[in-house]
Design a protein around this motif. Structure first.
Motif, PDB file in Angstrom:
ATOM      1  N   VAL B 469       0.848  -1.205   0.000  1.00 56.54           N
ATOM      2  CA  VAL B 469       0.000   0.000   0.000  1.00 56.54           C
ATOM      3  C   VAL B 469       0.881   1.252   0.000  1.00 56.54           C
ATOM      4  CG1 VAL B 469      -1.689   1.314   1.319  1.00 56.54           C
ATOM      5  CG2 VAL B 469      -1.951  -1.150   1.057  1.00 56.54           C
ATOM      6  N   ALA B 470       1.928   1.183   0.815  1.00 58.93           N
ATOM      7  CA  ALA B 470       2.816   2.359   0.876  1.00 58.93           C
ATOM      8  C   ALA B 470       3.419   2.634  -0.505  1.00 58.93           C
ATOM      9  CB  ALA B 470       3.919   2.110   1.905  1.00 58.93           C
ATOM     10  N   TYR B 471       3.768   1.537  -1.160  1.00 56.73           N
ATOM     11  CA  TYR B 471       4.376   1.688  -2.469  1.00 56.73           C
ATOM     12  C   TYR B 471       3.388   2.288  -3.465  1.00 56.73           C
ATOM     13  CZ  TYR B 471       5.924   0.293  -7.102  1.00 56.73           C
ATOM     14  OH  TYR B 471       6.258   0.289  -8.420  1.00 56.73           O
ATOM     15  N   TYR B 472       2.150   1.716  -3.473  1.00 60.37           N
ATOM     16  CA  TYR B 472       1.173   2.211  -4.444  1.00 60.37           C
ATOM     17  C   TYR B 472       0.681   3.607  -4.099  1.00 60.37           C
ATOM     18  CZ  TYR B 472       0.951  -1.611  -7.624  1.00 60.37           C
ATOM     19  OH  TYR B 472       1.286  -2.486  -8.602  1.00 60.37           O
ATOM     20  N   ASP B 473       0.656   3.880  -2.808  1.00 60.01           N
ATOM     21  CA  ASP B 473       0.250   5.229  -2.403  1.00 60.01           C
ATOM     22  C   ASP B 473       1.213   6.252  -3.006  1.00 60.01           C
ATOM     23  OD1 ASP B 473      -1.245   7.126  -1.175  1.00 60.01           O
ATOM     24  OD2 ASP B 473      -0.214   6.987   0.742  1.00 60.01           O
ATOM     25  N   LYS B 474       2.479   5.905  -2.906  1.00 60.94           N
ATOM     26  CA  LYS B 474       3.490   6.810  -3.461  1.00 60.94           C
ATOM     27  C   LYS B 474       3.367   6.875  -4.999  1.00 60.94           C
ATOM     28  CE  LYS B 474       8.508   7.379  -3.691  1.00 60.94           C
ATOM     29  NZ  LYS B 474       8.580   7.309  -5.137  1.00 60.94           N
ATOM     30  N   LEU B 475       3.157   5.679  -5.552  1.00 60.45           N
ATOM     31  CA  LEU B 475       3.087   5.603  -7.012  1.00 60.45           C
ATOM     32  C   LEU B 475       1.890   6.375  -7.554  1.00 60.45           C
ATOM     33  CD1 LEU B 475       4.534   4.165  -9.385  1.00 60.45           C
ATOM     34  CD2 LEU B 475       2.790   2.408  -9.201  1.00 60.45           C
ATOM     35  N   LEU B 476       0.756   6.142  -6.913  1.00 59.10           N
ATOM     36  CA  LEU B 476      -0.457   6.810  -7.382  1.00 59.10           C
ATOM     37  C   LEU B 476      -0.390   8.301  -7.110  1.00 59.10           C
ATOM     38  CD1 LEU B 476      -3.084   4.152  -6.306  1.00 59.10           C
ATOM     39  CD2 LEU B 476      -2.160   4.543  -8.571  1.00 59.10           C
ATOM     40  N   GLY B 477       0.305   8.626  -6.023  1.00 55.00           N
ATOM     41  CA  GLY B 477       0.502  10.054  -5.742  1.00 55.00           C
ATOM     42  C   GLY B 477       1.309  10.687  -6.858  1.00 55.00           C
ATOM     43  N   ASP B 478       2.336   9.960  -7.306  1.00 49.40           N
ATOM     44  CA  ASP B 478       3.162  10.470  -8.395  1.00 49.40           C
ATOM     45  C   ASP B 478       2.353  10.612  -9.679  1.00 49.40           C
ATOM     46  OD1 ASP B 478       5.273  10.570  -6.757  1.00 49.40           O
ATOM     47  OD2 ASP B 478       6.195   8.693  -7.414  1.00 49.40           O
ATOM     48  N   CYS B 479       1.349   9.697  -9.799  1.00 52.10           N
ATOM     49  CA  CYS B 479       0.544   9.744 -11.008  1.00 52.10           C
ATOM     50  C   CYS B 479      -0.279  11.027 -11.100  1.00 52.10           C
ATOM     51  CB  CYS B 479      -0.412   8.562 -11.065  1.00 52.10           C
ATOM     52  SG  CYS B 479       0.360   7.103 -11.763  1.00 52.10           S
ATOM     53  N   SER B 480      -0.428  11.636  -9.936  1.00 48.42           N
ATOM     54  CA  SER B 480      -1.186  12.898  -9.851  1.00 48.42           C
ATOM     55  C   SER B 480      -2.476  12.834 -10.680  1.00 48.42           C
ATOM     56  CB  SER B 480      -0.326  14.088 -10.280  1.00 48.42           C
ATOM     57  OG  SER B 480       0.050  13.945 -11.611  1.00 48.42           O
ATOM     58  N   PHE B 481      -3.369  11.987 -10.216  1.00 49.47           N
ATOM     59  CA  PHE B 481      -4.656  11.838 -10.896  1.00 49.47           C
ATOM     60  C   PHE B 481      -5.298  13.207 -11.067  1.00 49.47           C
ATOM     61  CE2 PHE B 481      -3.847   7.627  -9.972  1.00 49.47           C
ATOM     62  CZ  PHE B 481      -4.794   6.795 -10.541  1.00 49.47           C
ATOM     63  N   ASP B 482      -5.586  13.511 -12.212  1.00 47.15           N
ATOM     64  CA  ASP B 482      -6.262  14.782 -12.443  1.00 47.15           C
ATOM     65  C   ASP B 482      -7.392  14.545 -13.441  1.00 47.15           C
ATOM     66  OD1 ASP B 482      -5.227  14.674 -14.998  1.00 47.15           O
ATOM     67  OD2 ASP B 482      -3.471  15.861 -14.477  1.00 47.15           O
ATOM     68  N   PRO B 483      -8.178  15.548 -13.707  1.00 43.55           N
ATOM     69  CA  PRO B 483      -9.341  15.328 -14.588  1.00 43.55           C
ATOM     70  C   PRO B 483      -8.963  14.855 -15.996  1.00 43.55           C
ATOM     71  CG  PRO B 483      -9.592  17.350 -13.384  1.00 43.55           C
ATOM     72  CD  PRO B 483      -8.212  16.879 -13.104  1.00 43.55           C
TER      73      PRO B 483
END
Lengths: 297, 559
Positions: B469-483
């Motif tokens: 989870v920590a890894y994906y949290d960081k990864l998804l954070g990097d992905c910077s989901f935006d519209p």
């Protein structure tokens, strides 16, 4: 007056000019002669301010030439291999010359254009080599320069045009007192136009004198003695040859001195003959280790 | 007394402008067609700012490429007289001093471009009345002017230091690429000849050494055409262009006119040309020859003596080819030149041996445990969810001293395997990249192979849901989901696309799935076997069918 003082010019490892000094008096027609590779063209390019000397100075009327447009405005230069802007015609070159040289005379240009059979509207690159030379003369004379520098000026011209060019040149010198420096291999032609001569060999000036002085101080005598005899040691003989009983002597002396000396020897016959420039060079320098013969055509 | 003259000769300028009128006339025609005429054609169809932005972006790239070719042409035309003895002698016999000739010719060449650019922009502005965003045309003009100034400055400099137009143009092209290509080639060679040492290829930084690549790259993406990404380098290059013009002028004042026709017109330029040409030839030709005569094997697989031999041959060819160009004769095999080449060959051999036999001990360096603060591990073939079929770049941070010890042991084992006779880091296990973070703040990067069974225990220890989870949290954070992220529903095979209207909810759902072991998988390349793809600016993520929370969120995707 053109003054060249202790000029040295080296191209990488080749020393083209070596501590050379030369003086061209104002209004003189100075002939520069020398074998191929002697440094004539290099010297001319230095005097016209194209090359930068490694050492020494070049001045015209006391002003340095290199990077000095004020002085160069008074110099017209015709190289051995003339250059025009690609695809330019004579009219375009005239406009350029007129813009660059304030002294350029359109009137003189058109006056001389009528003497030459040149089409002003035809691209100069289509001219024959001789016509290109004529065009160069036309433009240079129309500049009305104080100093005219010519490198092999009549190469490629037919005999009639040669005569016409020399005639124009002499006329300009006579009318305006232009100082002329020209280089040539052809000593016979130089003899007709030059009043000063300098001979260049391996980057050094071997000799520089007024032509009259050269001719006055060397005479050729044809002598017939009653019987073969030794010449006295004090007779200034440069060269002696015999053809049957007739001996030819080249003496370094004036006509009067030579006549008196020969008369004292009581010959059957003697006669003094004027020397050509070619003969003077051969006999003056013939004994030296120089390729003087290469100079001669 | 030296005369005081103007730095500008109207006669020379007029001659240049009229003689080369066909050149700038053609340019003006092309610019009018690509500017005002193009705008007029679209004026009845699309007058939006989007169209204008797209038009300006396209124009920017086109003009950069055009100036790359047009600027050296202008420089060659106005300074070509320096490369032919007859014209050089004649032009310097005229009563125009060198500074005046330089400035006048320089301005002539500038006018060949600046005037058409300005005319085009003014007419474009007139035809763009009523368009939204037409002010961007001024920016295009600025790009045209600044880029031309740089390319023209560089080309003028090349014309001045050279005595031959062909060599000058080749130098111009080379200078646009070689400072980026040479370090790249050296790094590739260093990578090939050393084991495990991960020489960083900072292509972003290297591209600054290649102006045309940097400018086109930064101008290609509209959104990245920011001040830092595009305008700052462009202004920087323009200033460099001015500096080169000044250097060209300083050189011209002292230039030996008799060097017309020679490859290089200055001593230092001859030396630089000789060295750079030899180095380029040694690297480029050396690699090519090695590959050709090693039956298509790559450099690393070729026998080292063979490689050294071909590099020495390449240095021979490079050195004497450069000498021939500089001296304009093939008679260059003289004692002095041979001695020079022997020095170059010796340096080549020494450099290759130093790399191959690790003279400086770089490749055998393993950090000491007490100096190691942490490490970052990249597993080339392993995904964090232990799905061996997927291809992903799992990045694991290691701080536990016990795990760090294990990692160092793996590294030592790998080096021992290499010393026992393995020829390189290929073919016998899993490739891992380690970034050792030393306590002094220094980072050491290494890439090496470890046998698969040796890395399994380390991976199993790391494969906890918390770590995942920590890894994906960081990864998804990097992905910077935006519209701008969107979902592609492959299940229906119709390619329906939904905009991600609730990125935060989607991210939470994916993290929840990760915590339960249904991990989204990063992928590179399309794989239609899977059902859902999430496209976001920095990564493409495959959502497996087992991901119940994410799928549920998709099912009730909010409007």
């Amino acid at each position: 007056m053109i003054e060249v003082r202790n000029i040295t010019k080296t191209f990488r490892t080749v020393r083209a000019l070596d501590n050379l000094s030369l003086t061209v008096p104002s209004g003189a027609v100075y002939g520069l002669v020398g074998p191929n590779g002697a440094g004539k063209s290099t010297l001319i390019r230095l005097i016209t301010g194209i090359f930068r000397p490694d050492e020494g100075t070049i001045t015209i009327d006391g002003q340095p030439v290199y990077e000095n447009p004020a002085v160069k405005r008074g110099i017209a230069y015709i190289p051995d291999d003339v250059f025009y802007f690609p695809s330019a015609n004579l009219a375009e070159m005239r406009r350029f010359y007129a813009g660059v040289y304030p002294s350029f005379s359109n009137e003189l240009y058109y006056k001389m254009l009528s003497l030459f059979t040149l089409n002003e509207r035809m691209p100069i690159r289509r001219f024959s080599k001789g016509m290109q030379k004529q065009a160069a003369f036309l433009l240079s004379i129309a500049v009305r320069p104080e100093v005219l520098i010519l490198d092999e000026p009549v190469d490629g011209l037919d005999p009639v045009m040669r005569r016409q060019v020399w005639s124009l040149l002499m006329q300009d010198v006579a009318e305006r007192g232009t100082t002329v420096l020209l280089s040539s291999h052809n000593l016979r032609e130089l003899e007709d136009v030059c009043d000063h001569v300098g001979i260049l060999h391996q980057g050094k000036l071997l000799l520089e004198r007024p032509l009259s002085e050269l001719q006055e101080n060397v005479v050729k005598a044809q002598v017939v003695f009653r019987e073969a005899r030794e010449l006295p040691n004090d007779l200034p003989v440069i060269h002696r040859s015999a053809n049957g009983k007739i001996e030819t002597l080249i003496l370094r002396a004036s006509q009067e001195q030579a006549s008196a000396a020969l008369a004292a020897l009581n010959p059957v016959f003697y006669d003094l003959v004027p020397l050509t420039l070619e003969e003077i060079f051969v006999y003056e320098l013939g004994g030296a280790d120089y390729a003087v013969k290469d100079i001669l055509v | 007394m030296q005369s005081k003259t103007s730095l500008f000769s109207p006669v020379l300028f007029r001659k240049n402008v009229t003689r080369f009128a066909p050149l700038w006339g053609i340019l003006l025609g092309v610019l009018l067609l690509s500017g005002p005429v193009a705008i007029m054609r679209y004026s009845s169809i699309d007058r939006t700012s989007i169209w204008m932005a797209s038009f300006c972006n396209g124009s920017t790239i086109s003009y950069l490429l055009m100036n790359f070719g047009y600027a050296p042409l202008c420089a060659a035309l106005v300074f070509r007289y320096l490369h032919q003895t007859r014209s050089a002698y004649m032009m310097h016999a005229f009563p125009i001093n060198r500074s005046t000739q330089y400035v006048t010719n320089l301005l002539s060449g500038l006018c060949f471009a600046v005037v058409p650019f300005v005319v085009q922009t003014l007419l474009s502005q007139l035809t763009a009345v009523g368009f939204r965003g037409s002010e961007q045309l001024w920016q295009v003009l600025l790009v045209q002017l600044l880029s031309f100034l740089f390319f023209y400055g560089l080309a003028v400099f090349c014309m001045l230091i050279s005595g031959n137009t062909v060599i000058a143009m080749l130098s111009y092209v080379a200078l646009n690429f070689i400072f980026a290509a040479l370090p790249l080639a050296i790094l590739v060679l260093m990578r090939s000849l050393t084991f495990g040492v991960n020489f960083e290829l900072h292509t972003d930084r290297l591209s600054y050494l290649s102006p045309i690549i940097q400018l086109v790259r930064s101008a290609t993406f509209g959104e990245s055409k920011t001040r830092i990404g595009f305008w700052y380098p462009l202004f920087g290059y323009a200033i460099l262009g001015v500096v080169l013009i000044v250097l060209g002028w300083l050189h011209y004042r002292k230039r030996h006119i008799e060097q017309a026709g020679e490859a290089m017109a200055h001593r230092w330029a001859r030396i630089a040309f000789l060295l750079v040409f030899t180095l380029s030839c040694t690297l480029g030709l050396g690699m090519i020859l090695t590959m050709i005569f090693s039956l298509g094997e790559n450099i690393m697989q070729a026998a080292f003596p063979v490689l050294v031999f071909f590099f020495v041959v390449a240095s021979f060819i490079g050195w004497f080819a450069a000498e021939m160009m500089l001296k304009r004769t093939i008679k260059v095999f003289r004692k002095r030149q041979l001695l020079g080449w022997l020095c170059a060959a010796l340096v080549t051999v020494l450099a290759l041996c130093a790399l191959r036999f690790d003279v400086l001990g770089v490749q055998h360096y393993v950090p000491k445990e007490e100096k190691l603060a942490s490490a970052t591990l990249e597993l080339g073939t392993y995904n964090y969810n232990i799905n061996e079929n997927s291809v992903s770049d799992a990045v694991i941070e290691l701080n536990d001293p016990r795990l760090l010890h294990e990692l160092l042991e793996l590294h030592r084992d790998s080096l021992a395997q290499f010393d026992l006779g393995a020829t390189g880091n290929y073919g016998y296990g899993t490739t891992i990249t380690v970034h050792y973070h030393l306590s002094g703040g220094r980072t050491v990067n290494r890439t090496f192979d470890v046998q698969s069974h040796l890395i399994q225990p380390l991976l199993e220890e790391l494969n906890t849901p918390e770590n995942a989870v920590a890894y994906y949290d960081k990864l998804l954070g990097d992905c910077s989901f935006d519209p701008s992220a969107y979902i592609h529903l492959e299940a229906f095979r119709i390619g329906r696309i939904y905009e991600c209207r609730e990125p935060a909810a989607l991210k939470d759902a994916m993290l929840q799935d990760a915590a339960e072991g249904n991990l989204p998988i990063l992928f590179s390349g399309l794989d239609l076997e899977y059902d859902y793809y999430l496209y976001c600016p920095n990564a493409n993520i495959h959502i497996p069918k087992t991901a119940t929370h994410t799928l549920e969120l998709f099912g009730v995707f909010p409007r």
